[in-house]
Design a protein around this motif. Structure first.
Motif, short mmCIF file in Angstrom:
data_model
loop_
_atom_site.label_atom_id
_atom_site.label_comp_id
_atom_site.label_asym_id
_atom_site.label_seq_id
_atom_site.Cartn_x
_atom_site.Cartn_y
_atom_site.Cartn_z
N THR A 191 0.80 -1.28 0.00
CA THR A 191 0.11 0.01 -0.04
C THR A 191 0.98 1.03 0.01
OG1 THR A 191 -0.03 0.38 2.55
CG2 THR A 191 -1.86 -1.28 1.28
N PHE A 269 2.77 -2.12 4.02
CA PHE A 269 1.79 -1.27 4.45
C PHE A 269 2.42 0.05 4.52
CE2 PHE A 269 -0.25 -5.10 5.45
CZ PHE A 269 -1.53 -4.89 4.89
N ALA A 270 2.81 0.79 3.34
CA ALA A 270 3.77 2.00 3.43
C ALA A 270 2.76 3.24 3.11
CB ALA A 270 4.60 1.88 2.27
N VAL A 273 -2.05 6.22 5.94
CA VAL A 273 -3.62 6.23 5.97
C VAL A 273 -4.17 7.07 6.91
CG1 VAL A 273 -5.63 4.73 6.28
CG2 VAL A 273 -3.33 3.71 5.15
N ALA A 274 -5.31 7.87 6.38
CA ALA A 274 -5.78 9.05 7.33
C ALA A 274 -6.47 8.20 8.64
CB ALA A 274 -6.97 9.81 6.78
N GLY A 320 4.90 -2.90 8.51
CA GLY A 320 4.25 -1.86 8.74
C GLY A 320 5.22 -0.77 8.52
N LYS A 335 3.93 0.19 18.23
CA LYS A 335 3.02 -0.31 17.29
C LYS A 335 3.17 -1.57 16.84
CE LYS A 335 2.30 3.69 15.18
NZ LYS A 335 2.57 4.88 14.53
O1 C5P Z 1 -0.84 4.27 13.35
P1 C5P Z 1 0.17 4.43 12.33
O2 C5P Z 1 -0.73 5.19 11.33
O3 C5P Z 1 1.12 5.48 12.66
O4 C5P Z 1 0.39 3.30 11.80
C1 C5P Z 1 1.48 3.29 10.60
C2 C5P Z 1 1.24 2.07 9.81
O5 C5P Z 1 -0.05 1.49 9.93
C3 C5P Z 1 1.64 2.10 8.43
O6 C5P Z 1 2.14 0.95 7.97
C4 C5P Z 1 0.37 2.42 7.76
O7 C5P Z 1 0.19 1.84 6.28
C5 C5P Z 1 -0.44 1.67 8.66
N1 C5P Z 1 -1.87 2.03 8.80
C6 C5P Z 1 -2.93 1.22 8.16
N2 C5P Z 1 -4.24 1.75 8.46
C7 C5P Z 1 -4.49 2.86 9.06
C8 C5P Z 1 -3.53 3.34 9.77
C9 C5P Z 1 -2.54 2.99 9.60
O8 C5P Z 1 -2.94 0.34 7.43
N3 C5P Z 1 -5.88 3.32 9.21
#
Ligand code: C5P
Length: 394
Positions: A191, A269-270, A273-274, A320, A335
């Protein structure tokens, strides 16, 4: 081969003329070619024709300071997905085998951590000479890939092995090199980018993620032979060629796209995400009313990383990212446990670092059993090292 970056080192032999056709064939298939000419090669083909066919700058001199400022030789050697040496003369092979760094081509070949494919071309006696055969054995042991040489009439009038592979044979070897990468047959989900959460049909809440790190990572995974599904929010950098690209806007669309792309062997998961979406988003454009600013209500978005990490179709490796502005390691370690992933790639995105939206990154990889801090390097290099770590783990 679409989207692959090939650094083509052209050595000084009569077969150098075939390198011109090779450039064309590689570009026809969607690869980009960055050419490097040795001094001797310039006796056989002109930098101008090489540059025109490659539609790229030709690199020639180690001490060309403009090049060092634009792109150091270390970076030049590593920004490619594959290095092709064609033609590789007996002399160039000997210098590669010895680890010499006395011109640009040999220095690049010594400085690189990219795979190298060599198309030798030389006189039959030079090819059969024990010295050349020793050098070949050394290079094979170093993991260098070979195509050819073919047997046939030689420019010098003799007959035997020593003719460089034909351009299409080299193209096939390049394709095979990509197909046989350590991640061949593996499906990796990535992502990337920000998400846009609508306020009304014309306004949205976003973040400053450019998608650069996720895109670089997808490219690096593709270069190692993986099949990549790239789920991206509205990023500013173009998506990687060769990936299956799924474009989304919101976090909930991203979750749905990720779930639809499973199963995967690994997921990274890069995306930035809001955390929230606007719960009272308006179906029609909100009107400005003097003295009456709208009150937005927020609701939590699904956590895609946590959902997948704890879900029934969890990939064997889940990675992540953690973009933090303070206490980076402590927050990222927490995390890792909270989200249930295997690794967290933690970075400091305080404005002073210039990392968010920039070309460099300084990361710490946090695993269940410890962490590794990597020096600051380009996002491309971070991506390549990470892709290699993923390949080693799967
Ligand atoms: O919680 P935070 O946003 O800091 O976490 C970062 C990681 O979690 C990233 O890998 C981001 O892509 C993933 N993430 C996600 N969905 C969300 C929030 C963060 O996949 N709603």
């Amino acid at each position: 081969m679409r989207g692959k970056r090939i650094l083509l080192v052209i050595g000084g032999g009569i077969a150098a003329f075939k390198a011109l056709d090779l450039i064309r064939r590689l570009r026809e298939r969607g690869a980009s070619v960055t050419p490097v000419l040795t001094r001797a090669a310039e006796e056989f083909v002109t930098p101008l024709s090489v540059s025109a066919l490659a539609a790229n700058k030709v690199y020639r001199d180690l001490f060309d300071l403009t090049d060092e400022a634009e792109m150091g030789h270390i970076q030049l050697s590593r920004s490619a997905d594959l290095i092709v040496v064609a033609p590789a003369t007996a002399d160039l092979l000997a210098r590669m085998a010895q680890g010499r760094a006395d011109d640009l081509a040999s220095t690049l070949l010594l400085a690189t951590d990219t795979r190298v494919l060599v198309a030798p071309a030389m006189n039959v006696r030079m090819w059969n000479h024990p010295a050349t055969q020793r050098n070949l054995a050394v290079l094979r042991g170093d993991g260098v890939l070979f195509t050819g040489p073919n047997e046939g009439d030689m420019a010098c009038g003799e007959y035997g092995p020593g003719r460089m592979s034909e351009p299409l044979e080299i193209v096939a070897a390049v394709e095979a090199a990509f197909a046989a990468g350590p991640l061949a047959g593996r499906h990796v989900l990535v992502t990337s980018g920000p998400t846009h959460e609508p306020i009304d049909p014309v306004r949205y809440i976003a973040n400053r993620s450019s998608g650069a790190q996720g895109t670089a990572l997808a490219r690096a995974l593709l270069a190692l032979g993986a099949r990549v599904t790239f789920v991206t929010g509205p990023a500013t950098v173009p998506p990687p060629e060769g990936a299956h690209v799924v474009r989304v806007e919101t976090a909930s669309q991203m979750l749905a796209a990720v779930q639809a792309a499973l199963p995967a062997d690994a997921a990274v998961f890069a995306a930035a995400v809001a955390d929230w979406h606007v719960a009272n988003a308006s179906e029609s454009k909100m009107k400005k009313q003097a003295g009456n600013a709208p009150a937005l209500e927020f609701a939590e978005n699904p956590d895609i990383l946590a959902t997948i990490s704890k879900g029934p179709q969890r990939p064997a490796l889940v990675v992540g990212f953690a973009a933090e502005t303070d206490d980076v390691i402590a927050h990222a370690t927490a995390k890792l446990a909270r989200k249930g992933c295997d690794w967290i790639v933690a970075n400091d995105v305080s404005p002073a670092t210039g990392i968010m939206g920039g070309t460099e990154n300084a990361v710490t990889i946090i695993r269940q059993d410890g962490s590794d801090t990597w020096p600051r390097m380009t996002k491309d290099l971070v991506a390549r090292r990470l892709a290699e770590e993923i390949a080693k783990t799967l």
